[in-house]
Design a protein around this motif. Structure first.
Motif, mmCIF file in Angstrom:
data_model
loop_
_atom_site.group_PDB
_atom_site.id
_atom_site.type_symbol
_atom_site.label_atom_id
_atom_site.label_comp_id
_atom_site.label_asym_id
_atom_site.label_seq_id
_atom_site.Cartn_x
_atom_site.Cartn_y
_atom_site.Cartn_z
ATOM 1 N N LEU A 3 -4.512 -3.532 -2.554
ATOM 2 C CA LEU A 3 -4.249 -2.336 -3.358
ATOM 3 C C LEU A 3 -2.768 -2.056 -3.553
ATOM 4 O O LEU A 3 -2.407 -1.100 -4.239
ATOM 5 C CB LEU A 3 -4.901 -1.116 -2.684
ATOM 6 C CG LEU A 3 -6.413 -1.183 -2.471
ATOM 7 C CD1 LEU A 3 -6.876 0.005 -1.641
ATOM 8 C CD2 LEU A 3 -7.142 -1.208 -3.803
ATOM 9 N N ALA A 4 -1.933 -2.891 -2.951
ATOM 10 C CA ALA A 4 -0.493 -2.629 -2.973
ATOM 11 C C ALA A 4 0.064 -2.560 -4.389
ATOM 12 O O ALA A 4 1.039 -1.836 -4.653
ATOM 13 C CB ALA A 4 0.237 -3.692 -2.163
ATOM 14 N N HIS A 5 -0.529 -3.298 -5.323
ATOM 15 C CA HIS A 5 -0.032 -3.300 -6.704
ATOM 16 C C HIS A 5 -0.525 -2.098 -7.502
ATOM 17 O O HIS A 5 -0.052 -1.862 -8.625
ATOM 18 C CB HIS A 5 -0.470 -4.582 -7.416
ATOM 19 C CG HIS A 5 -1.961 -4.706 -7.597
ATOM 20 N ND1 HIS A 5 -2.825 -4.857 -6.535
ATOM 21 C CD2 HIS A 5 -2.728 -4.680 -8.726
ATOM 22 C CE1 HIS A 5 -4.057 -4.928 -7.006
ATOM 23 N NE2 HIS A 5 -4.033 -4.823 -8.322
ATOM 24 N N LEU A 6 -1.461 -1.335 -6.927
ATOM 25 C CA LEU A 6 -2.056 -0.211 -7.655
ATOM 26 C C LEU A 6 -1.576 1.152 -7.176
ATOM 27 O O LEU A 6 -1.410 2.072 -7.971
ATOM 28 C CB LEU A 6 -3.586 -0.256 -7.506
ATOM 29 C CG LEU A 6 -4.358 -1.321 -8.255
ATOM 30 C CD1 LEU A 6 -5.847 -1.193 -7.941
ATOM 31 C CD2 LEU A 6 -4.131 -1.205 -9.757
ATOM 32 N N LEU A 7 -1.401 1.291 -5.863
ATOM 33 C CA LEU A 7 -1.180 2.612 -5.273
ATOM 34 C C LEU A 7 -0.008 2.606 -4.302
ATOM 35 O O LEU A 7 0.261 1.584 -3.662
ATOM 36 C CB LEU A 7 -2.443 3.068 -4.521
ATOM 37 C CG LEU A 7 -3.727 3.202 -5.338
ATOM 38 C CD1 LEU A 7 -4.930 3.324 -4.410
ATOM 39 C CD2 LEU A 7 -3.653 4.410 -6.260
ATOM 40 N N PRO A 8 0.668 3.751 -4.155
ATOM 41 C CA PRO A 8 1.711 3.845 -3.128
ATOM 42 C C PRO A 8 1.098 3.768 -1.733
ATOM 43 O O PRO A 8 -0.064 4.113 -1.532
ATOM 44 C CB PRO A 8 2.331 5.217 -3.388
ATOM 45 C CG PRO A 8 1.295 5.986 -4.139
ATOM 46 C CD PRO A 8 0.539 4.988 -4.938
#
Length: 251
Positions: A39-44
């Protein structure tokens, strides 16, 4: 605005997370993931948790994990009396742990990792244990999609089977057709317009009315030529089964 927590990090979870961020009509409070790097590319980082014990408070918790894991994950939630839903097409509402209020938030769509989806066009199928919770589900669904349906567990099971036929099985036919083209030095893209036209017909005709080809014409000579051409036993058997099914269905 409704506050939402998503539990999961797979394709459905990621597409839902993107849809909520874009909608502006619901707040994605947090996402739980065993593998936060997905999820690193989507959310802080502060919006991702790796522990169910630190899941934030929200109006609804959406479990978007594999079907086999839904019951186990719902039983591990460290709270009671809150609205918890799953996104599966084939799992009953009762599979969720009864300590929380139960529901279903099923997006009827095929999700691929690198293919973006316009959620405004995705039918959302809803079910709730308590009538008052349906209003919450519907409010959230309408923040994402223009098409919302109240669908019971048995109806959803039937819908999921139908979806497998029209989507998964159809795509497998594309894969077989692609292999035949590749083996005979033909670009698969030459079939793209035929695929698009066939799909578009269901907007104006019933599938039965749109059916064409040698099977419905009972064109035995062409069918035999095709079967003679097919050397792979699996493809030959599929051709025979589908030809017979078309003829049986259309009398």
């Amino acid at each position: 605005m409704l506050r939402v927590v998503i539990i999961g990090s797979g394709n459905v979870a990621q597409h839902l997370a993107k849809a909520f961020v874009r909608s502006g009509r619901a707040t994605l409070v947090q996402v739980y993931a065993r593998h936060p790097e997905k999820l690193a590319h989507l959310l802080p980082e502060e919006k991702i948790t790796t522990s169910l014990d630190t899941v934030a408070e929200a109006d609804m918790y959406i479990i978007a994990v594999s079907d086999d894991a839904i019951a186990d994950v719902s039983s591990q939630l460290p709270f009671e009396g809150r609205l918890v839903v799953h996104t599966s097409g084939s799992v009953s509402l009762e599979q969720l742990d009864g300590k929380n209020r139960r529901g279903v938030f099923y997006p009827l769509q095929t999700f691929s990792k690198n293919k973006d989806v316009d959620f405004k066009k995705v039918p959302l199928c809803l079910e709730s244990e308590h009538e008052k919770d349906y209003a919450v589900l519907a409010e959230l669904a309408k923040s994402l999609s223009d098409t919302v349906h109240k669908i019971g567990s048995e109806q959803r099971k039937a819908l999921h089977v139908a979806a497998v036929f029209v989507s998964n099985f159809s795509n497998h036919m594309y894969a077989l057709g692609s292999s035949i083209c590749e083996e005979n030095d033909i670009p698969f893209s030459i079939l793209n317009q035929l695929i698009m036209e066939t799909a578009d017909k269901v907007n104006t005709l019933s599938p039965a009315q749109a059916q064409t080809g040698p099977a419905i014409r009972h064109d035995g000579k062409t069918i035999e030529k095709h079967l003679d051409f097919l050397k792979d036993g699996n493809r030959k058997e599929i051709y025979k089964v589908l030809t017979q099914s078309i003829q049986n269905t259309n009398g």
